[in-house]
Design a protein around this motif. Structure first.
Motif, mmCIF file in Angstrom:
data_model
loop_
_atom_site.group_PDB
_atom_site.id
_atom_site.type_symbol
_atom_site.label_atom_id
_atom_site.label_comp_id
_atom_site.label_asym_id
_atom_site.label_seq_id
_atom_site.Cartn_x
_atom_site.Cartn_y
_atom_site.Cartn_z
ATOM 1 N N VAL A 28 0.834 -1.202 0.000
ATOM 2 C CA VAL A 28 0.000 0.000 0.000
ATOM 3 C C VAL A 28 0.871 1.254 0.000
ATOM 4 C CG1 VAL A 28 -1.722 1.319 1.297
ATOM 5 C CG2 VAL A 28 -1.982 -1.158 1.058
ATOM 6 N N HIS A 29 1.992 1.221 0.702
ATOM 7 C CA HIS A 29 2.911 2.371 0.693
ATOM 8 C C HIS A 29 3.552 2.553 -0.682
ATOM 9 C CE1 HIS A 29 3.304 4.102 4.780
ATOM 10 N NE2 HIS A 29 2.715 2.971 5.115
ATOM 11 N N ARG A 30 3.868 1.452 -1.359
ATOM 12 C CA ARG A 30 4.523 1.543 -2.667
ATOM 13 C C ARG A 30 3.557 1.846 -3.811
ATOM 14 N NH1 ARG A 30 6.492 -3.161 -4.313
ATOM 15 N NH2 ARG A 30 5.755 -4.375 -2.554
ATOM 16 N N HIS A 31 2.263 1.560 -3.614
ATOM 17 C CA HIS A 31 1.268 1.736 -4.676
ATOM 18 C C HIS A 31 0.096 2.578 -4.161
ATOM 19 C CE1 HIS A 31 3.313 -1.366 -7.034
ATOM 20 N NE2 HIS A 31 3.380 -2.064 -5.917
ATOM 21 N N PRO A 32 0.262 3.898 -4.121
ATOM 22 C CA PRO A 32 -0.820 4.752 -3.626
ATOM 23 C C PRO A 32 -2.102 4.556 -4.434
ATOM 24 C CG PRO A 32 1.184 6.027 -3.971
ATOM 25 C CD PRO A 32 1.410 4.666 -4.566
ATOM 26 N N ILE A 40 -2.722 -7.467 -4.047
ATOM 27 C CA ILE A 40 -2.492 -8.920 -4.081
ATOM 28 C C ILE A 40 -1.300 -9.250 -4.975
ATOM 29 C CG2 ILE A 40 -3.438 -11.122 -4.891
ATOM 30 C CD1 ILE A 40 -6.208 -10.067 -3.903
ATOM 31 N N ARG A 41 -1.250 -8.664 -6.178
ATOM 32 C CA ARG A 41 -0.125 -8.929 -7.096
ATOM 33 C C ARG A 41 1.201 -8.493 -6.475
ATOM 34 N NH1 ARG A 41 -3.831 -7.186 -10.872
ATOM 35 N NH2 ARG A 41 -2.891 -5.123 -11.002
ATOM 36 N N ALA A 42 1.214 -7.329 -5.841
ATOM 37 C CA ALA A 42 2.448 -6.827 -5.223
ATOM 38 C C ALA A 42 2.899 -7.735 -4.086
ATOM 39 C CB ALA A 42 2.236 -5.404 -4.711
ATOM 40 N N VAL A 43 1.956 -8.187 -3.268
ATOM 41 C CA VAL A 43 2.294 -9.067 -2.147
ATOM 42 C C VAL A 43 2.807 -10.405 -2.671
ATOM 43 C CG1 VAL A 43 1.300 -10.404 -0.239
ATOM 44 C CG2 VAL A 43 0.756 -7.967 -0.483
ATOM 45 N N LEU A 67 -4.079 2.372 9.938
ATOM 46 C CA LEU A 67 -2.771 2.390 9.258
ATOM 47 C C LEU A 67 -2.903 2.604 7.757
ATOM 48 C CD1 LEU A 67 -0.883 -0.453 11.143
ATOM 49 C CD2 LEU A 67 -0.767 2.025 11.517
ATOM 50 N N VAL A 68 -4.050 2.267 7.201
ATOM 51 C CA VAL A 68 -4.350 2.561 5.801
ATOM 52 C C VAL A 68 -5.758 3.130 5.737
ATOM 53 C CG1 VAL A 68 -2.809 0.767 4.889
ATOM 54 C CG2 VAL A 68 -5.235 0.289 5.149
ATOM 55 N N ARG A 79 -10.185 1.442 -3.134
ATOM 56 C CA ARG A 79 -8.746 1.669 -3.235
ATOM 57 C C ARG A 79 -8.199 1.875 -1.835
ATOM 58 N NH1 ARG A 79 -7.127 3.215 -8.514
ATOM 59 N NH2 ARG A 79 -8.827 2.671 -9.905
ATOM 60 N N TYR A 80 -6.902 1.664 -1.678
ATOM 61 C CA TYR A 80 -6.257 1.800 -0.376
ATOM 62 C C TYR A 80 -5.059 2.721 -0.500
ATOM 63 C CZ TYR A 80 -9.265 -2.039 0.846
ATOM 64 O OH TYR A 80 -10.380 -2.797 1.056
ATOM 65 N N GLU A 81 -4.855 3.515 0.542
ATOM 66 C CA GLU A 81 -3.721 4.426 0.557
ATOM 67 C C GLU A 81 -3.127 4.478 1.952
ATOM 68 O OE1 GLU A 81 -4.831 8.435 -0.394
ATOM 69 O OE2 GLU A 81 -6.475 8.446 1.029
ATOM 70 N N ALA A 82 -1.861 4.836 2.011
ATOM 71 C CA ALA A 82 -1.147 4.897 3.281
ATOM 72 C C ALA A 82 -1.224 6.280 3.913
ATOM 73 C CB ALA A 82 0.316 4.510 3.068
ATOM 74 N N ARG A 83 -1.702 7.247 3.186
ATOM 75 C CA ARG A 83 -1.804 8.608 3.734
ATOM 76 C C ARG A 83 -3.028 8.666 4.649
ATOM 77 N NH1 ARG A 83 -2.101 14.401 0.460
ATOM 78 N NH2 ARG A 83 -2.399 15.650 2.340
#
Length: 153
Positions: A28-32, A40-43, A67-68, A79-83
């Motif tokens: 989530v941090h790498r893909h805002p 899922i693909r990133a994990v 946290l997200v 969608r999910y974001e870390a901000r």
């Protein structure tokens, strides 16, 4: 985001540190503004054995812990974001679905004052701006080749 940073965030939220949680938080941090499939693909690039359900469960736990942030513009997938921790807004491209952050519209959180709060204690305002991103706008300004001009020399 480093593994150490992810672990500290998880511990700070009183969540058990697990590989799937660290991997999802990192994704989530790498893909805002990533949708679940992107997460899922990133994990799975790092941890092929992590199930879809595990990612969904972790996203829910991370969201519940603050946290997200989960956003879902009208007609779009979640969608999910870390901000987190601020009351920022989003601008969404009607053509390709790209999303970008927009800082608070005016003043302090919740950025907008309701004309009537009906006795609610308002702590957040959600604003979504809709339009066309620069890439889609540029693509739309390119003249289309018609069948009548294709064969001309």
């Amino acid at each position: 985001m480093s593994t150490t940073d992810a672990e500290a965030l998880l511990r700070g939220a009183s969540l058990r540190v697990t590989r799937p949680r660290v991997a999802v938080l990192d994704a989530v941090h790498r893909h805002p503004h990533a949708d679940t499939d992107t997460v899922i693909r990133a994990v799975r690039r790092e941890h092929a054995h992590v199930s879809h359900q595990a990612v969904y469960d972790v996203l829910r736990a991370l969201t519940d812990a603050g946290l997200v942030r989960r956003i879902q513009p009208a007609g779009a997938t979640a969608r999910y974001e870390a901000r987190v921790g601020d009351n920022h807004h989003h601008v969404v491209c009607r053509t390709c679905g790209a999303i970008a952050d927009v800082d608070c519209a005016v003043g302090h959180a919740p950025c907008l004052t309701a004309s009537a709060d009906h006795g609610f204690v308002v702590d957040e305002a959600e604003v979504v701006y809709w339009g066309t991103c620069p890439a889609c706008a540029a693509a739309q300004s390119i003249p289309a080749v018609t069948a009548s001009t294709e064969g001309s020399t």
